[in-house]
Design a protein around this motif. Structure first.
Motif, PDB file in Angstrom:
ATOM      1  N   TYR A  55       0.831  -1.208   0.000  1.00 13.89           N
ATOM      2  CA  TYR A  55       0.000   0.000   0.000  1.00 13.89           C
ATOM      3  C   TYR A  55       0.862   1.253   0.000  1.00 13.89           C
ATOM      4  CZ  TYR A  55      -3.481  -3.417   1.146  1.00 13.89           C
ATOM      5  OH  TYR A  55      -4.307  -4.512   1.079  1.00 13.89           O
ATOM      6  N   ARG A  56       0.610   2.109  -0.953  1.00 16.23           N
ATOM      7  CA  ARG A  56       1.325   3.401  -0.985  1.00 16.23           C
ATOM      8  C   ARG A  56       0.343   4.474  -1.425  1.00 16.23           C
ATOM      9  NH1 ARG A  56       7.008   1.616  -4.004  1.00 16.23           N
ATOM     10  NH2 ARG A  56       7.372  -0.172  -2.651  1.00 16.23           N
ATOM     11  N   TYR A  57       0.326   5.568  -0.701  1.00 18.48           N
ATOM     12  CA  TYR A  57      -0.577   6.665  -1.031  1.00 18.48           C
ATOM     13  C   TYR A  57       0.040   7.495  -2.140  1.00 18.48           C
ATOM     14  CZ  TYR A  57      -4.082  10.242  -0.264  1.00 18.48           C
ATOM     15  OH  TYR A  57      -5.128  11.106  -0.428  1.00 18.48           O
ATOM     16  N   GLU A  58      -0.048   6.975  -3.363  1.00 15.66           N
ATOM     17  CA  GLU A  58       0.515   7.666  -4.532  1.00 15.66           C
ATOM     18  C   GLU A  58      -0.608   8.229  -5.373  1.00 15.66           C
ATOM     19  OE1 GLU A  58       4.236   6.184  -6.342  1.00 15.66           O
ATOM     20  OE2 GLU A  58       3.450   4.225  -5.797  1.00 15.66           O
ATOM     21  N   ARG A  59      -0.252   9.094  -6.332  1.00 11.87           N
ATOM     22  CA  ARG A  59      -1.271   9.605  -7.250  1.00 11.87           C
ATOM     23  C   ARG A  59      -1.550   8.517  -8.281  1.00 11.87           C
ATOM     24  NH1 ARG A  59      -0.980  12.666 -11.552  1.00 11.87           N
ATOM     25  NH2 ARG A  59       1.267  12.846 -11.340  1.00 11.87           N
ATOM     26  N   PRO A  60      -2.797   7.985  -8.271  1.00 10.22           N
ATOM     27  CA  PRO A  60      -3.052   6.825  -9.134  1.00 10.22           C
ATOM     28  C   PRO A  60      -3.033   7.170 -10.617  1.00 10.22           C
ATOM     29  CG  PRO A  60      -4.783   7.094  -7.485  1.00 10.22           C
ATOM     30  CD  PRO A  60      -3.965   8.341  -7.468  1.00 10.22           C
ATOM     31  N   GLN A  61      -2.557   6.291 -11.416  1.00  3.24           N
ATOM     32  CA  GLN A  61      -2.662   6.347 -12.882  1.00  3.24           C
ATOM     33  C   GLN A  61      -2.457   4.928 -13.386  1.00  3.24           C
ATOM     34  OE1 GLN A  61       1.450   7.655 -14.572  1.00  3.24           O
ATOM     35  NE2 GLN A  61       0.749   9.314 -13.274  1.00  3.24           N
ATOM     36  N   LYS A  62      -2.568   4.746 -14.708  1.00  2.00           N
ATOM     37  CA  LYS A  62      -2.437   3.383 -15.225  1.00  2.00           C
ATOM     38  C   LYS A  62      -1.082   2.797 -14.822  1.00  2.00           C
ATOM     39  CE  LYS A  62      -3.342   0.691 -19.358  1.00  2.00           C
ATOM     40  NZ  LYS A  62      -4.572  -0.022 -19.136  1.00  2.00           N
ATOM     41  N   GLY A  63      -1.112   1.659 -14.175  1.00  2.00           N
ATOM     42  CA  GLY A  63       0.135   1.020 -13.749  1.00  2.00           C
ATOM     43  C   GLY A  63       0.628   1.498 -12.392  1.00  2.00           C
ATOM     44  N   ARG A  64      -0.093   2.477 -11.816  1.00  2.00           N
ATOM     45  CA  ARG A  64       0.298   2.939 -10.472  1.00  2.00           C
ATOM     46  C   ARG A  64      -0.958   3.021  -9.606  1.00  2.00           C
ATOM     47  NH1 ARG A  64       3.696   8.179 -10.436  1.00  2.00           N
ATOM     48  NH2 ARG A  64       1.722   9.262 -10.247  1.00  2.00           N
ATOM     49  N   TYR A  65      -0.987   2.238  -8.560  1.00  3.44           N
ATOM     50  CA  TYR A  65      -2.185   2.130  -7.735  1.00  3.44           C
ATOM     51  C   TYR A  65      -1.797   2.301  -6.276  1.00  3.44           C
ATOM     52  CZ  TYR A  65      -3.161  -0.050 -12.163  1.00  3.44           C
ATOM     53  OH  TYR A  65      -3.242  -0.288 -13.503  1.00  3.44           O
ATOM     54  N   ARG A  66      -2.821   2.521  -5.440  1.00  5.13           N
ATOM     55  CA  ARG A  66      -2.520   2.643  -4.008  1.00  5.13           C
ATOM     56  C   ARG A  66      -2.463   1.279  -3.338  1.00  5.13           C
ATOM     57  NH1 ARG A  66      -5.820   8.261  -2.674  1.00  5.13           N
ATOM     58  NH2 ARG A  66      -4.291   9.552  -3.796  1.00  5.13           N
ATOM     59  N   GLU A  67      -3.148   0.321  -3.931  1.00  4.89           N
ATOM     60  CA  GLU A  67      -2.970  -1.079  -3.525  1.00  4.89           C
ATOM     61  C   GLU A  67      -2.462  -1.832  -4.738  1.00  4.89           C
ATOM     62  OE1 GLU A  67      -5.737  -4.042  -1.121  1.00  4.89           O
ATOM     63  OE2 GLU A  67      -6.305  -3.926  -3.211  1.00  4.89           O
ATOM     64  N   PHE A  68      -1.332  -2.479  -4.606  1.00  2.00           N
ATOM     65  CA  PHE A  68      -0.769  -3.230  -5.730  1.00  2.00           C
ATOM     66  C   PHE A  68      -0.085  -4.468  -5.155  1.00  2.00           C
ATOM     67  CE2 PHE A  68       3.642  -2.065  -4.889  1.00  2.00           C
ATOM     68  CZ  PHE A  68       3.475  -0.926  -4.111  1.00  2.00           C
ATOM     69  N   THR A  69       0.198  -5.411  -6.041  1.00  3.86           N
ATOM     70  CA  THR A  69       0.741  -6.685  -5.562  1.00  3.86           C
ATOM     71  C   THR A  69       2.198  -6.828  -5.965  1.00  3.86           C
ATOM     72  OG1 THR A  69      -1.423  -7.695  -5.717  1.00  3.86           O
ATOM     73  CG2 THR A  69       0.446  -9.192  -5.695  1.00  3.86           C
ATOM     74  N   GLN A  70       2.981  -7.277  -5.021  1.00  8.30           N
ATOM     75  CA  GLN A  70       4.386  -7.573  -5.337  1.00  8.30           C
ATOM     76  C   GLN A  70       4.686  -9.044  -5.082  1.00  8.30           C
ATOM     77  OE1 GLN A  70       7.023  -5.076  -3.011  1.00  8.30           O
ATOM     78  NE2 GLN A  70       6.973  -3.441  -4.529  1.00  8.30           N
ATOM     79  N   VAL A  71       5.588  -9.591  -5.882  1.00  7.34           N
ATOM     80  CA  VAL A  71       6.267 -10.826  -5.509  1.00  7.34           C
ATOM     81  C   VAL A  71       7.671 -10.414  -5.121  1.00  7.34           C
ATOM     82  CG1 VAL A  71       7.184 -13.038  -6.292  1.00  7.34           C
ATOM     83  CG2 VAL A  71       4.992 -12.260  -7.150  1.00  7.34           C
ATOM     84  N   GLY A  72       8.128 -10.928  -4.004  1.00  8.08           N
ATOM     85  CA  GLY A  72       9.474 -10.597  -3.562  1.00  8.08           C
ATOM     86  C   GLY A  72      10.270 -11.864  -3.294  1.00  8.08           C
ATOM     87  N   ALA A  73      11.591 -11.757  -3.428  1.00  2.80           N
ATOM     88  CA  ALA A  73      12.475 -12.870  -3.080  1.00  2.80           C
ATOM     89  C   ALA A  73      13.639 -12.286  -2.296  1.00  2.80           C
ATOM     90  CB  ALA A  73      12.985 -13.551  -4.344  1.00  2.80           C
ATOM     91  N   GLU A  74      14.040 -12.958  -1.238  1.00  7.44           N
ATOM     92  CA  GLU A  74      15.157 -12.464  -0.417  1.00  7.44           C
ATOM     93  C   GLU A  74      16.060 -13.647  -0.054  1.00  7.44           C
ATOM     94  OE1 GLU A  74      14.760  -9.192  -0.058  1.00  7.44           O
ATOM     95  OE2 GLU A  74      12.599  -8.848   0.084  1.00  7.44           O
ATOM     96  N   ALA A  75      17.360 -13.395  -0.093  1.00 10.21           N
ATOM     97  CA  ALA A  75      18.330 -14.431   0.278  1.00 10.21           C
ATOM     98  C   ALA A  75      19.227 -13.851   1.365  1.00 10.21           C
ATOM     99  CB  ALA A  75      19.155 -14.839  -0.942  1.00 10.21           C
ATOM    100  N   PHE A  76      19.254 -14.511   2.522  1.00  9.04           N
ATOM    101  CA  PHE A  76      19.975 -13.979   3.683  1.00  9.04           C
ATOM    102  C   PHE A  76      21.197 -14.831   4.008  1.00  9.04           C
ATOM    103  CE2 PHE A  76      15.534 -12.562   5.247  1.00  9.04           C
ATOM    104  CZ  PHE A  76      15.593 -11.429   4.460  1.00  9.04           C
ATOM    105  N   GLY A  77      22.320 -14.161   4.225  1.00  9.28           N
ATOM    106  CA  GLY A  77      23.511 -14.872   4.694  1.00  9.28           C
ATOM    107  C   GLY A  77      24.498 -15.243   3.599  1.00  9.28           C
ATOM    108  N   TYR A  78      24.319 -14.722   2.409  1.00  6.60           N
ATOM    109  CA  TYR A  78      25.213 -15.051   1.290  1.00  6.60           C
ATOM    110  C   TYR A  78      26.027 -13.826   0.893  1.00  6.60           C
ATOM    111  CZ  TYR A  78      21.937 -18.928   0.945  1.00  6.60           C
ATOM    112  OH  TYR A  78      21.157 -20.008   1.227  1.00  6.60           O
ATOM    113  N   THR A  79      27.353 -14.027   0.778  1.00  2.00           N
ATOM    114  CA  THR A  79      28.199 -12.880   0.474  1.00  2.00           C
ATOM    115  C   THR A  79      28.052 -12.407  -0.972  1.00  2.00           C
ATOM    116  OG1 THR A  79      29.964 -14.430   0.011  1.00  2.00           O
ATOM    117  CG2 THR A  79      29.989 -13.384   2.182  1.00  2.00           C
ATOM    118  N   GLY A  80      27.616 -13.308  -1.864  1.00  2.00           N
ATOM    119  CA  GLY A  80      27.459 -12.940  -3.264  1.00  2.00           C
ATOM    120  C   GLY A  80      28.780 -12.924  -3.990  1.00  2.00           C
TER     121      GLY A  80
END
Ligand code: AMP
Length: 423
Positions: free
Chosen positions: A112-137
Motif C-alpha cells: 500500500y502506498r498513497y501515490e497519485r493513481p494512474q495506469k500502472g500505479r495504484y494505491r494497492e498493488f501486488t508484489q512478488v518478492g524474493a530475499e536471500a539472507f547470509g550469502y556474500t554474493g
C-alpha cells in the motif's frame, strides 16, 4: 434510500481475465522460485510504523509521504506495509532464521502506498518478492536476476524487458561518493528542484534518480560512483557481470541507478519496459548488507528483489499473450432438477479423473434456459444428463463453440472421452 459506493481511490476490482492474469503472473514467479529452492514466507499486512521508518528510511517518499498509518485501539501506531523487505528481515531476526541456515525466501501479496493513481500505479498493488539472507554474493545476486529472466521468458515478454545494473560499492566507497556528491551539489543548491534540495541533507544519492531535467543536467556533470569504488567493490561488480555473461543474461550498466535506499551496498538492478508509458519499472532489487543491523540484528549479508505484478500483468496483456480463463470446461445441465446421486457421481468422477472444470447448473429451469446459461458460462461443452440418458447409461455431450453434432457417450468412458478431446 440505497447508497451506492464507489471503490476507494487507487484501489481496484479485478474481474474475470484480469484477475486470472494476475494469478498467472504470480504463479509463474512462485513456480520458478520454488524450482530454485526458495521457500514461502507469509508476512503481516500491518507492521509497527517504526519498522518502515527505520527499515526503509524516513528520507524516502515511500515512508515520508506515502504510508497508510493508523493508530489501533491500544494506541500503537501501525502502518499498512508499503513493501516487503523490512518485514522479511524483521521476521528473520525475530525467528532466529539464520541459526545454522541461510534462508532463501519468497512472498507475494498486496502493498500500500498513497501515490497519485494512474495506469500502472495504484494505491494497492501486488508484489512478488524474493530475499536471500547470509550469502556474500555475487553468486546469489546472479541467481536472483536469473529467476527474473526465466520468468520473463516463460511469460513471453522477455523481448520487452531490459535489465539495468549498477553497483553502489562497499559502505566505505559509498560514503566517499556521497560526500563528493554533497560537495559538488551544495554550491549549486539554488538550481536544484525542491525535492532534490531536501534530499541534499537527508538522502543525497536519491538526487541521481530525479526526473527534473535541470537537476538531471547538473547531476550528469557531477561525480560518478565508478570513480569512488575501492578494489573490493570493483572486483565484486566484475564478478557479478561475468556470472551474468556466463549465463547469457543481457544487461546495461547504468551508473545513475541508485534505488534510493540508504542500506543498499554493491549490486542494484532494475527491470524496465518501454511498453507501459510512464510506468517503466517492472521491478528491482539488489544487495542490502546493512539492513539487518539497522533493524537490530547481527550483521548479515542480504540480497533480494521485488516485482510489481500489476504492471507485469499489464505488459503481458499489451503483448497480447493469452491466459487461460477460469471459465468451466463442462457445463452440466440437469433436466432432472433435483439432486441425483447418479449425476453427482458422474461429476465427481470427472473432477477426480481429469483436470477439467465441471460446473453444475443451479436453480432448475427448462432445458433451453439451462443451455443458454451453459453458452454464457464460456464452457466448451454442455453435458446433458436427463432421465432418458441416464437410464441408457449415457450422457449427451453438446459442443458449444464448434458446429458438431451432439453425441451420446457411455458414462464409463466419459473421462477418457473428454481427455481425448481436450488438447
Ligand atoms: P519498489 O518496492 O519501489 O522497488 O517497487 C518494486 C516494483 O513494485 C516496481 O518496479 C513496480 O513494478 C511495483 N510498484 C511500486 N509501486 C507501485 C504502485 N504504486 N502501483 C503499482 N505497482 C507498483
Amino acid at each position: 434510500m440505497n447508497e451506492r459506493y464507489s471503490v476507494a481511490r487507487g484501489m481496484r476490482d479485478m474481474l474475470a481475465v484480469d484477475a486470472t492474469r494476475m494469478s498467472f503472473v504470480e504463479q509463474a514467479f512462485i513456480t520458478t522460485l520454488r524450482q530454485y529452492g526458495y521457500e514461502e514466507i507469509r508476512l503481516p499486512l500491518l507492521e509497527k510504523t517504526e519498522l518502515f521508518q527505520r527499515g526503509v528510511g524516513e528520507a524516502t517518499d515511500v515512508v515520508s509521504k506515502e504510508m497508510y498509518i493508523m493508530e489501533d485501539r491500544g494506541g500503537d501506531s501501525l502502518a499498512l506495509r508499503p513493501e516487503g523487505t523490512a518485514s522479511c528481515v524483521r521476521a528473520a531476526i525475530n525467528n532466529s532464521m539464520l541459526r545454522g541456515n541461510n534462508p532463501r525466501l519468497w512472498y507475494v501479496g498486496p502493498m500500500y502506498r498513497y501515490e497519485r493513481p494512474q495506469k500502472g500505479r495504484y494505491r494497492e498493488f501486488t508484489q512478488v518478492g524474493a530475499e536471500a539472507f547470509g550469502y556474500t554474493g555475487p553468486d546469489v545476486d546472479t541467481e536472483l536476476i536469473e529467476v527474473g529472466t526465466v520468468v520473463w521468458e516463460q511469460l513471453g515478454i522477455a523481448e520487452h524487458v531490459t535489465l539495468e545494473l549498477n553497483t553502489l560499492g562497499s559502505p566505505a566507497s559509498r560514503m566517499r561518493f556521497r560526500e563528493a556528491l554533497i560537495d559538488y551539489l551544495t554550491p549549486q543548491r539554488e538550481f536544484l528542484d525542491p525535492d532534490s534540495l531536501n534530499r541534499l541533507s537527508t538522502n543525497p544519492l536519491r538526487i541521481l534518480d530525479s526526473k527534473n531535467e535541470r537537476t538531471q543536467q547538473i547531476v550528469s556533470q557531477g561525480p560518478n560512483i565508478s570513480d569512488y569504488l575501492d578494489s573490493e567493490s570493483v572486483e565484486f561488480f566484475v564478478d557479478l557481470q561475468s556470472q551474468l555473461d556466463a549465463r547469457g543474461i543481457a544487461y546495461q550498466c547504468n551508473d545513475r541507478l541508485v534505488r534510493g535506499l540508504d542500506y543498499y551496498t554493491h549490486t542494484v538492478f532494475e527491470w524496465n519496459t518501454d511498453k507501459l508509458g510512464a510506468q517503466k519499472q517492472l521491478g528491482g532489487g539488489g544487495r542490502y548488507d546493512g539492513l539487518f543491523e539497522i533493524l537490530g540484528g547481527e550483521p548479515t549479508h542480504a540480497a533480494g528483489f521485488a516485482v510489481g505484478v500489476d504492471r507485469i500483468a499489464l505488459l503481458h496483456e499489451n503483448c497480447e499473450a493469452s491466459v487461460e480463463s477460469d471459465a468451466a470446461d463442462i457445463y452440466v445441465v440437469t433436466p432432472i432438477g433435483v439432486f441425483d446421486t447418479r449425476l453427482d457421481a458422474i461429476m465427481k468422477g470427472l473432477r477426480a479423473r481429469t483436470t477439467l472444470r465441471v460446473k453444475r447448473h443451479m436453480g432448475g429451469g427448462r432445458l433451453k434456459v439451462q443451455l443458454r446459461q451453459a453458452d454464457r458460462s464460456g464452457a466448451r461443452w454442455a453435458l446433458i444428463a436427463g432421465d432418458q440418458e441416464l437410464q441408457k447409461n449415457v450422457v449427451g455431450v453438446k459442443w458449444l463453440r464448434e458446429a458438431r453434432d451432439q453425441v451420446d457417450v457411455s458414462i464409463d468412458a466419459l473421462a477418457e472421452f473428454f481427455e481425448q478431446q481436450h488438447d
